[in-house]
Motif scaffolding. Structure first.
Motif, PDB file in Angstrom:
ATOM      1  N   LEU A 189      34.592  48.051  47.744  1.00 62.50           N
ATOM      2  CA  LEU A 189      34.427  49.334  47.044  1.00 62.50           C
ATOM      3  C   LEU A 189      33.606  50.309  47.883  1.00 62.50           C
ATOM      4  N   LEU A 190      32.637  49.774  48.597  1.00 63.78           N
ATOM      5  CA  LEU A 190      31.840  50.620  49.505  1.00 63.78           C
ATOM      6  C   LEU A 190      32.711  51.205  50.617  1.00 63.78           C
ATOM      7  N   GLU A 214      41.332  37.126  43.874  1.00 66.17           N
ATOM      8  CA  GLU A 214      40.947  37.089  42.455  1.00 66.17           C
ATOM      9  C   GLU A 214      41.336  38.375  41.731  1.00 66.17           C
ATOM     10  N   LYS A 215      41.428  38.275  40.399  1.00 67.85           N
ATOM     11  CA  LYS A 215      41.921  39.372  39.570  1.00 67.85           C
ATOM     12  C   LYS A 215      41.158  40.704  39.758  1.00 67.85           C
ATOM     13  N   PRO A 216      39.814  40.708  39.771  1.00 70.29           N
ATOM     14  CA  PRO A 216      39.130  42.005  39.921  1.00 70.29           C
ATOM     15  C   PRO A 216      39.555  42.754  41.188  1.00 70.29           C
ATOM     16  N   ILE A 233      41.953  46.522  41.528  1.00 69.12           N
ATOM     17  CA  ILE A 233      41.650  47.782  42.232  1.00 69.12           C
ATOM     18  C   ILE A 233      42.587  48.019  43.420  1.00 69.12           C
ATOM     19  N   SER A 234      43.542  47.124  43.639  1.00 65.87           N
ATOM     20  CA  SER A 234      44.420  47.266  44.813  1.00 65.87           C
ATOM     21  C   SER A 234      45.581  48.227  44.560  1.00 65.87           C
ATOM     22  N   ASP A 235      45.965  48.952  45.601  1.00 66.37           N
ATOM     23  CA  ASP A 235      47.104  49.869  45.494  1.00 66.37           C
ATOM     24  C   ASP A 235      48.415  49.123  45.652  1.00 66.37           C
ATOM     25  N   PHE A 236      48.376  48.002  46.387  1.00 69.41           N
ATOM     26  CA  PHE A 236      49.595  47.222  46.586  1.00 69.41           C
ATOM     27  C   PHE A 236      49.218  45.749  46.704  1.00 69.41           C
TER      28      PHE A 236
END
Ligand code: 13P
Ligand code: SF4
Length: 332
Positions: free
Chosen positions: A202-203, A220-222, A226-229
């Protein structure tokens, strides 16, 4: 030769001194021609190995190549389950792996005696196993899959079919979320894809606001959220070629960056960092056991060889062939 066999028993590879002035690329090329050998390499191999391979690919592509090669010897630059899958598909070929210690945390997490009990408890379930498993697990499986074809394989089954999915719970959860299924999951993980730091990623995203985050479904799910692909190694590579963005934060083993940079030299690729070290990259310790020196020795002495018991091989071949058949239907 006895010393060699002992070496393999003790160390998993041939520990032979070689002249440092040898040009390993030339020597490997010579041997490959003389012996009619093919070098199959996974995207997670070190750059030099990828550059010398006859074929570089993901787990599905490598299995497809192993099934159709005319070579007499398959030198597998990857991990043990991949070489074993090649041997299951091509029993008449000699399959060699530079280092027998090149295992996989997923394959390790699922042992046949435990898996047998698990299946017995859920007799109405069909068994889908990730290719990252031993021959013993494949022999207990109905259909094998890879991350390239898992969704299609699950969706090819009847709507209310109960399914056991093993051994990767992260991939299993991801497929459940895409297909709306509620597959029963084995509790295994890839120790490489589990250790990405969400905080550090995230940084990085804050510093590179236009960068796309791309991730392998073993994460992992988190992180997947946040992934675009999300995709297999070959899907990630294709995405970076086609997508218009010029920067990508890549959440999979760092070896894939070599092909990404080669295919898209004008773009920036940032390896997603792990949470447990000061190193910026995330390497698979098993994949990185293979070196150019080991490849050379392995091809020269045709050792260590990967062998499979014939009765188990026949059982394991059926679910692999089912996977290849479904993949063909979907042009994968
Ligand atoms: P794929 O190359 O099939 O995406 O698999 C990734 C992996 O973890 C292989 O060990
Ligand atoms: Fe196994 Fe993970 Fe290494 Fe792939 S990256 S070989 S799944 S430990």
């Amino acid at each position: 030769m006895n010393k060699n066999i002992n070496d393999i028993k003790e160390k998993g590879f041939l520990d032979i001194h070689i002249d440092r002035s040898l040009n390993l690329v030339e020597e490997i090329n010579k041997l490959r021609k003389e012996k009619n050998a093919v070098i199959l390499a996974h995207f997670y191999q070190e750059a030099d190995i990828q550059d010398i391979a006859d074929y570089i690919g993901d787990s599905l592509g490598l299995a497809q190549q192993a099934a159709k090669t005319n070579a007499d010897i398959i030198l597998f630059a990857g991990v043990h389950f991949m070489a074993e899958t090649a041997k299951i598909l091509s029993p008449g070929k000699k399959v060699i792996l530079p280092d027998l210690n090149a295992g996989c945390s997923l394959a390790e997490s699922c042992q046949p005696k435990d898996f047998k009990k698990f299946i017995k408890k859920h007799p109405e379930h069909i068994v889908i196993s990730y290719v990252n498993t031993s021959v013993g697990i494949k022999a207990l499986t109905d259909i094998v899959c890879t991350s390239t074809n898992a969704v299609q394989i699950v969706e090819s089954l009847p709507e209310n079919q109960k399914i056991i999915f093993a051994p990767d719970k992260n991939l299993g959860n991801y497929i459940n979320s895409i297909t709306g299924k509620n597959m029963l999951l084995w509790d295994g993980v890839c120790t490489v894809h589990e250790k990405f730091s969400l905080e550090k990623i995230l940084l990085l995203k804050k510093e590179n606001t236009k960068a796309k985050i791309i991730a392998h479904p073993e994460c992992e799910k988190p992180l997947l959220t946040i992934s675009d692909f999300i995709g297999s190694t070959s899907a990630l590579l294709n995405y970076t070629q086609k997508d218009k963005s010029d920067t990508f934060i890549v959440a999979t083993e760092s070896g894939i960056l070599h092909q990404m940079k080669k295919e898209s030299p004008g773009k920036n690729f940032i390896p997603a960092p792990p949470n447990d070290s000061t190193c910026a990259c995330n390497d698979c310790e098993y994949m990185k056991l293979n070196t150019m020196k080991k490849l050379y020795i392995c091809l020269k002495y045709e050792l260590p060889e990967v062998t499979v018991d014939e009765s188990i091989r026949k059982k394991a071949l059926l679910p692999i062939n089912k996977m290849l058949e479904i993949s063909r239907k979907f042009n994968l």
